[in-house]
Write a protein that holds these residues in place. Structure first.
Motif, short mmCIF file in Angstrom:
data_model
loop_
_atom_site.label_atom_id
_atom_site.label_comp_id
_atom_site.label_asym_id
_atom_site.label_seq_id
_atom_site.Cartn_x
_atom_site.Cartn_y
_atom_site.Cartn_z
N THR A 17 -45.85 -21.21 53.94
CA THR A 17 -44.76 -21.22 52.97
C THR A 17 -44.47 -22.62 52.48
N ASP A 48 -43.68 -22.85 59.65
CA ASP A 48 -44.28 -21.96 58.67
C ASP A 48 -45.03 -22.82 57.66
N GLN A 69 -36.33 -13.38 55.67
CA GLN A 69 -37.01 -14.66 55.82
C GLN A 69 -36.53 -15.64 54.75
N GLN A 83 -40.27 -24.73 61.39
CA GLN A 83 -39.96 -23.40 61.94
C GLN A 83 -40.98 -22.93 62.99
N ALA A 94 -42.87 -18.31 65.46
CA ALA A 94 -42.09 -19.01 64.44
C ALA A 94 -40.66 -18.50 64.41
N SER A 142 -38.35 -17.98 61.98
CA SER A 142 -38.28 -17.95 60.51
C SER A 142 -37.42 -16.83 59.95
#
Length: 394
Positions: A168, A165, A115, A163, A103, A105
């Protein structure tokens, strides 16, 4: 005036936050000392020191947010900075971002990984709370009141997914949903938003297919599917979860003792991040787990209580957003390590290792304590608080 303000802070909430941070720091040292040496060839206290630095930086941010009047964030210029700044930062990740674990990120700044996706949670909370307060008088007018704030959330979620992710992005979407439900919006408008979201997912599907090789690669998908029956592939997709079960089952009532975990000796991957609660269970048993869960539940309860008592929509929605963020993240983390949910890489609030996550949480809790001070001041002294020229009724 200042003495009354100081007396109005909720010190039980502040104590709960820093008890969790302190406990987390101890458990990070215990769970990461072997990993630091054997896996990364680093000093045994490496992760402990980095987390301690994050706590110190986060504490400064916490106290700044605690004393700065929260209604100052309603300023239009600040909201524009949140809107355009958040989107710009996430776009810059695709150019200057650091890739780790498949990723892109993180930004590498001064030797530390930051991050931005973590901080988008608070951006969405503040932005939605501010806009929905401004639109309270016409919040059920779908095109004018209900829809515009959601566009920001959707943009943030799409950029975070790319990303990629997913964990999240999921948390941000769930936080937004909890705030929308509590915003005063009618059921009809909420159903329209759900219908629009479904249509949007269909439109987005070509983009998801285009990025499928990164979003749905075999390693990432194994984390999602491994929880269904981890014992079918104990040395593959189910390895992490099976060893989590062993750690949890070994602890019993009182645990094996602080520092006595067996699973942290390379058997349980990410023992100091996603799966730190398994090590808590192994070393400190049900008592250690209960200590963490009671404190987190207390913080969530306080947040919802503050939301109910707060007389302005902005403060109430901030409290709902922060408390739901902590509750959602805790539920996803515990669901992952117990096999009730797919493993998403979501950390346990205040306990898991992670500088960006901890900094976000301390900033958010400082904001929540700020809102609670105004609520307590009004209840104690029967009038709104006013500090630095920002009044509760402004």
């Amino acid at each position: 005036m200042w003495k009354k303000i100081i007396k109005s802070y909720d010190y039980s909430l502040i104590l709960a936050v820093f008890l969790l941070c302190g406990f987390g720091l101890i458990m990070i040292y215990s769970s990461s000392m072997i990993t630091a040496v054997a896996r990364y060839n680093l000093p045994s206290d490496y992760f402990f020191k980095k987390q301690l630095t994050s706590i110190l930086l986060g504490s400064i941010a916490f106290f700044i947010m605690m004393i700065f009047p929260y209604r100052a964030f309603l300023n239009g210029k600040f909201l524009r900075i949140i809107f355009f700044g958040s989107i710009a930062v996430l776009i810059l990740l695709f150019v200057f971002g650091h890739v780790a674990g498949g990723a892109q990120s993180w930004f590498l700044l001064f030797g530390r990984a930051l991050q931005p996706g973590e901080f988008m949670k608070l951006s969405v909370i503040i932005y939605l709370a501010a806009i929905y307060e401004k639109k309270q008088s016409y919040i059920d007018e779908f095109e004018k009141g209900a829809l515009p704030p959601v566009i920001f959330t959707v943009l943030i979620c799409v950029l975070v997914i790319l990303q990629p992710d997913i964990g999240t992005a999921l948390i941000i979407a769930m936080i937004a949903c909890s705030m929308i439900i509590c915003s005063g919006m009618g059921l009809k408008s909420i159903l329209k938003l759900l219908l629009l979201a479904s249509i949007f997912l269909l439109i987005l599907s070509p983009l998801i297919v285009w990025k499928a090789d990164t979003i749905f690669n075999s390693a990432r998908m194994s984390r999602f599917t491994g929880f269904l029956n981890p014992f079918e592939n104990e040395q593959g997709s189910g390895y992490q979860l099976v060893n989590s079960y062993i750690a949890i089952g070994s602890g019993g009532l009182t645990g094996l003792g602080l520092g006595e975990s067996v699973q942290k000796y390379g058997y349980l991957p990410e023992s100091h991040t996603d799966f730190i609660m398994a090590i808590v269970s192994e070393e400190l048993g049900i008592f250690g787990v209960s200590f963490v869960l009671i404190l987190i539940a207390f913080i969530v309860y306080k947040g919802l209580y503050i939301a109910r008592k707060c007389e302005d929509a902005f403060g109430s929605l901030i409290a709902i957003g922060v408390s739901s963020m902590i509750a959602i993240q805790t539920g996803i983390n515990l669901g992952g390590l117990t096999g009730l949910l797919p493993i998403t890489g979501v950390t346990l609030p205040f306990i898991s290792y992670g500088g960006s996550s901890l900094l976000l949480l301390l900033i958010s809790m400082g904001l929540l304590v700020n809102v609670s001070m105004f609520v307590n001041y009004r209840e104690k002294y029967k009038k709104p608080a006013a500090t630095i020229g920002i009044s509760q009724n402004k």
